[in-house]
Design a protein around this motif. Sequence first.
Motif, PDB file in Angstrom:
ATOM      1  N   LEU A  25     -13.524  47.824  13.990  1.00  0.00           N
ATOM      2  CA  LEU A  25     -13.787  49.285  13.728  1.00  0.00           C
ATOM      3  C   LEU A  25     -14.530  49.917  14.799  1.00  0.00           C
ATOM      4  O   LEU A  25     -14.599  51.203  14.812  1.00  0.00           O
ATOM      5  CB  LEU A  25     -14.519  49.172  12.460  1.00  0.00           C
ATOM      6  CG  LEU A  25     -14.058  48.494  11.167  1.00  0.00           C
ATOM      7  CD1 LEU A  25     -15.020  48.331   9.917  1.00  0.00           C
ATOM      8  CD2 LEU A  25     -12.947  49.105  10.697  1.00  0.00           C
ATOM      9  N   ALA A  26     -15.394  49.195  15.373  1.00  0.00           N
ATOM     10  CA  ALA A  26     -15.953  49.829  16.584  1.00  0.00           C
ATOM     11  C   ALA A  26     -16.373  48.850  17.508  1.00  0.00           C
ATOM     12  O   ALA A  26     -16.555  47.612  17.394  1.00  0.00           O
ATOM     13  CB  ALA A  26     -17.388  50.394  16.073  1.00  0.00           C
ATOM     14  N   ALA A  27     -16.603  48.990  18.965  1.00  0.00           N
ATOM     15  CA  ALA A  27     -16.838  48.240  19.967  1.00  0.00           C
ATOM     16  C   ALA A  27     -17.516  48.655  21.151  1.00  0.00           C
ATOM     17  O   ALA A  27     -17.088  49.899  21.399  1.00  0.00           O
ATOM     18  CB  ALA A  27     -15.580  47.479  20.417  1.00  0.00           C
ATOM     19  N   SER A  28     -18.768  48.201  21.546  1.00  0.00           N
ATOM     20  CA  SER A  28     -19.201  48.840  22.833  1.00  0.00           C
ATOM     21  C   SER A  28     -20.338  47.971  23.448  1.00  0.00           C
ATOM     22  O   SER A  28     -21.079  47.127  22.595  1.00  0.00           O
ATOM     23  CB  SER A  28     -19.931  50.096  22.222  1.00  0.00           C
ATOM     24  OG  SER A  28     -20.680  50.889  23.318  1.00  0.00           O
ATOM     25  N   GLY A  29     -20.491  47.792  24.614  1.00  0.00           N
ATOM     26  CA  GLY A  29     -21.596  47.174  25.088  1.00  0.00           C
ATOM     27  C   GLY A  29     -21.589  45.640  25.056  1.00  0.00           C
ATOM     28  O   GLY A  29     -22.432  45.005  24.735  1.00  0.00           O
ATOM     29  N   GLY A  30     -20.543  45.094  24.721  1.00  0.00           N
ATOM     30  CA  GLY A  30     -20.277  43.655  24.005  1.00  0.00           C
ATOM     31  C   GLY A  30     -20.376  43.275  22.715  1.00  0.00           C
ATOM     32  O   GLY A  30     -20.724  42.236  22.465  1.00  0.00           O
ATOM     33  N   ALA A  31     -20.724  44.619  21.803  1.00  0.00           N
ATOM     34  CA  ALA A  31     -20.903  44.255  20.375  1.00  0.00           C
ATOM     35  C   ALA A  31     -19.565  44.558  19.991  1.00  0.00           C
ATOM     36  O   ALA A  31     -18.938  45.634  20.370  1.00  0.00           O
ATOM     37  CB  ALA A  31     -21.962  44.910  20.059  1.00  0.00           C
ATOM     38  N   ARG A  32     -19.250  43.953  18.566  1.00  0.00           N
ATOM     39  CA  ARG A  32     -17.988  44.351  17.948  1.00  0.00           C
ATOM     40  C   ARG A  32     -18.458  44.486  16.537  1.00  0.00           C
ATOM     41  O   ARG A  32     -18.870  43.368  16.060  1.00  0.00           O
ATOM     42  CB  ARG A  32     -16.948  43.358  18.499  1.00  0.00           C
ATOM     43  CG  ARG A  32     -15.768  43.915  17.885  1.00  0.00           C
ATOM     44  CD  ARG A  32     -14.253  42.917  18.260  1.00  0.00           C
ATOM     45  NE  ARG A  32     -14.433  41.584  17.422  1.00  0.00           N
ATOM     46  CZ  ARG A  32     -14.823  40.408  18.142  1.00  0.00           C
ATOM     47  NH1 ARG A  32     -15.473  40.406  19.266  1.00  0.00           N
ATOM     48  NH2 ARG A  32     -14.884  39.506  17.312  1.00  0.00           N
ATOM     49  N   VAL A  33     -17.916  45.375  15.682  1.00  0.00           N
ATOM     50  CA  VAL A  33     -17.745  45.640  14.394  1.00  0.00           C
ATOM     51  C   VAL A  33     -16.499  45.551  13.901  1.00  0.00           C
ATOM     52  O   VAL A  33     -15.411  46.005  14.251  1.00  0.00           O
ATOM     53  CB  VAL A  33     -18.508  46.794  13.991  1.00  0.00           C
ATOM     54  CG1 VAL A  33     -18.375  46.821  12.382  1.00  0.00           C
ATOM     55  CG2 VAL A  33     -19.781  46.918  14.393  1.00  0.00           C
ATOM     56  N   GLU A  34     -16.409  44.397  12.992  1.00  0.00           N
ATOM     57  CA  GLU A  34     -14.855  44.285  12.446  1.00  0.00           C
ATOM     58  C   GLU A  34     -14.894  44.249  10.660  1.00  0.00           C
ATOM     59  O   GLU A  34     -15.543  43.741  10.328  1.00  0.00           O
ATOM     60  CB  GLU A  34     -13.933  43.145  13.075  1.00  0.00           C
ATOM     61  CG  GLU A  34     -14.606  41.746  12.892  1.00  0.00           C
ATOM     62  CD  GLU A  34     -13.923  40.658  13.716  1.00  0.00           C
ATOM     63  OE1 GLU A  34     -12.902  40.972  14.327  1.00  0.00           O
ATOM     64  OE2 GLU A  34     -14.369  39.463  13.419  1.00  0.00           O
ATOM     65  N   ARG A  35     -13.412  44.362  10.250  1.00  0.00           N
ATOM     66  CA  ARG A  35     -13.139  44.398   8.915  1.00  0.00           C
ATOM     67  C   ARG A  35     -12.706  42.976   8.944  1.00  0.00           C
ATOM     68  O   ARG A  35     -11.532  43.085   9.565  1.00  0.00           O
ATOM     69  CB  ARG A  35     -12.851  45.592   8.391  1.00  0.00           C
ATOM     70  CG  ARG A  35     -12.641  45.298   6.857  1.00  0.00           C
ATOM     71  CD  ARG A  35     -12.017  46.539   6.004  1.00  0.00           C
ATOM     72  NE  ARG A  35     -10.385  46.558   6.105  1.00  0.00           N
ATOM     73  CZ  ARG A  35      -9.492  47.452   5.421  1.00  0.00           C
ATOM     74  NH1 ARG A  35     -10.136  48.041   4.369  1.00  0.00           N
ATOM     75  NH2 ARG A  35      -8.244  47.467   5.897  1.00  0.00           N
ATOM     76  N   ILE A  36     -12.787  42.143   7.953  1.00  0.00           N
ATOM     77  CA  ILE A  36     -11.907  41.181   7.647  1.00  0.00           C
ATOM     78  C   ILE A  36     -11.472  41.114   6.301  1.00  0.00           C
ATOM     79  O   ILE A  36     -12.282  41.245   5.384  1.00  0.00           O
ATOM     80  CB  ILE A  36     -12.496  39.748   8.121  1.00  0.00           C
ATOM     81  CG1 ILE A  36     -13.062  39.788   9.739  1.00  0.00           C
ATOM     82  CG2 ILE A  36     -11.529  38.577   8.024  1.00  0.00           C
ATOM     83  CD1 ILE A  36     -14.130  38.801   9.965  1.00  0.00           C
ATOM     84  N   VAL A  37      -9.977  40.866   6.095  1.00  0.00           N
ATOM     85  CA  VAL A  37      -9.679  40.938   4.602  1.00  0.00           C
ATOM     86  C   VAL A  37      -8.857  39.885   4.494  1.00  0.00           C
ATOM     87  O   VAL A  37      -8.047  39.245   4.971  1.00  0.00           O
ATOM     88  CB  VAL A  37      -8.632  42.019   4.358  1.00  0.00           C
ATOM     89  CG1 VAL A  37      -8.195  42.142   2.819  1.00  0.00           C
ATOM     90  CG2 VAL A  37      -9.360  43.651   4.824  1.00  0.00           C
ATOM     91  N   SER A  38      -9.434  38.873   3.405  1.00  0.00           N
ATOM     92  CA  SER A  38      -8.880  37.766   3.013  1.00  0.00           C
ATOM     93  C   SER A  38      -8.048  37.943   1.471  1.00  0.00           C
ATOM     94  O   SER A  38      -8.737  38.691   0.614  1.00  0.00           O
ATOM     95  CB  SER A  38      -9.706  36.335   2.820  1.00  0.00           C
ATOM     96  OG  SER A  38     -10.435  36.511   4.189  1.00  0.00           O
ATOM     97  N   LEU A  39      -6.867  36.943   1.274  1.00  0.00           N
ATOM     98  CA  LEU A  39      -6.418  36.960  -0.046  1.00  0.00           C
ATOM     99  C   LEU A  39      -5.870  35.418  -0.369  1.00  0.00           C
ATOM    100  O   LEU A  39      -4.874  35.411  -0.170  1.00  0.00           O
ATOM    101  CB  LEU A  39      -5.275  38.023  -0.257  1.00  0.00           C
ATOM    102  CG  LEU A  39      -5.003  38.203  -1.657  1.00  0.00           C
ATOM    103  CD1 LEU A  39      -5.928  38.607  -2.616  1.00  0.00           C
ATOM    104  CD2 LEU A  39      -3.721  39.262  -1.561  1.00  0.00           C
ATOM    105  N   GLY A  40      -6.979  34.911  -0.406  1.00  0.00           N
ATOM    106  CA  GLY A  40      -6.702  33.201  -0.664  1.00  0.00           C
ATOM    107  C   GLY A  40      -6.599  32.578   0.791  1.00  0.00           C
ATOM    108  O   GLY A  40      -6.583  31.330   0.972  1.00  0.00           O
ATOM    109  N   GLN A  41      -6.880  33.106   1.969  1.00  0.00           N
ATOM    110  CA  GLN A  41      -6.618  32.512   3.253  1.00  0.00           C
ATOM    111  C   GLN A  41      -7.974  31.756   3.313  1.00  0.00           C
ATOM    112  O   GLN A  41      -8.986  32.186   3.004  1.00  0.00           O
ATOM    113  CB  GLN A  41      -6.699  33.379   4.228  1.00  0.00           C
ATOM    114  CG  GLN A  41      -5.223  33.934   4.477  1.00  0.00           C
ATOM    115  CD  GLN A  41      -4.780  35.248   3.384  1.00  0.00           C
ATOM    116  OE1 GLN A  41      -5.969  35.613   2.836  1.00  0.00           O
ATOM    117  NE2 GLN A  41      -3.631  35.646   3.094  1.00  0.00           N
ATOM    118  N   CYS A  42      -7.854  30.671   4.190  1.00  0.00           N
ATOM    119  CA  CYS A  42      -9.074  29.925   4.715  1.00  0.00           C
ATOM    120  C   CYS A  42      -8.740  29.390   6.057  1.00  0.00           C
ATOM    121  O   CYS A  42      -7.403  29.319   6.531  1.00  0.00           O
ATOM    122  CB  CYS A  42      -9.532  28.806   3.663  1.00  0.00           C
ATOM    123  SG  CYS A  42      -8.183  27.559   3.436  1.00  0.00           S
TER     124      CYS A  42
END
Length: 112
Positions: A25-42
């Motif tokens: 979703l966003a990344a800068s200066g070595g930081a990263r924001v992400e959305r992870i979506v699971s539906l029964g995965q492991c």
Amino acid sequence: MNNGTITNLFGGLPPVLTEELFQTLAASGGARVERIVSLGQCSPEGEWFDQDQDEWVLLLAGEALLLLEGEPAPRRLASGDHLLIPAHCRHRVAWTDPDRHTIWLAVHFAPR
């Protein structure tokens, strides 16, 4: 990545997932924001995440079991639960709800 456009973390969920969906979703200066979506995965049996960065994770929707190496049992996460996983703390997703989307917000950043 979103460049100033309003989007919704709960929008655009695929009705079927054959594998977890990772979206930066966003990344800068070595930081990263992400959305992870699971539906029964492991995580595959015997496989562990071992990251160079700290990861703060928030479960927005759904349920999951997260196992940290060395702990006797997985931690149950429900909507609103969050935790900090230090760099190189091996961990794995032991279960996510197969009947509804589990939506994670993860922030990766330099270790403290």
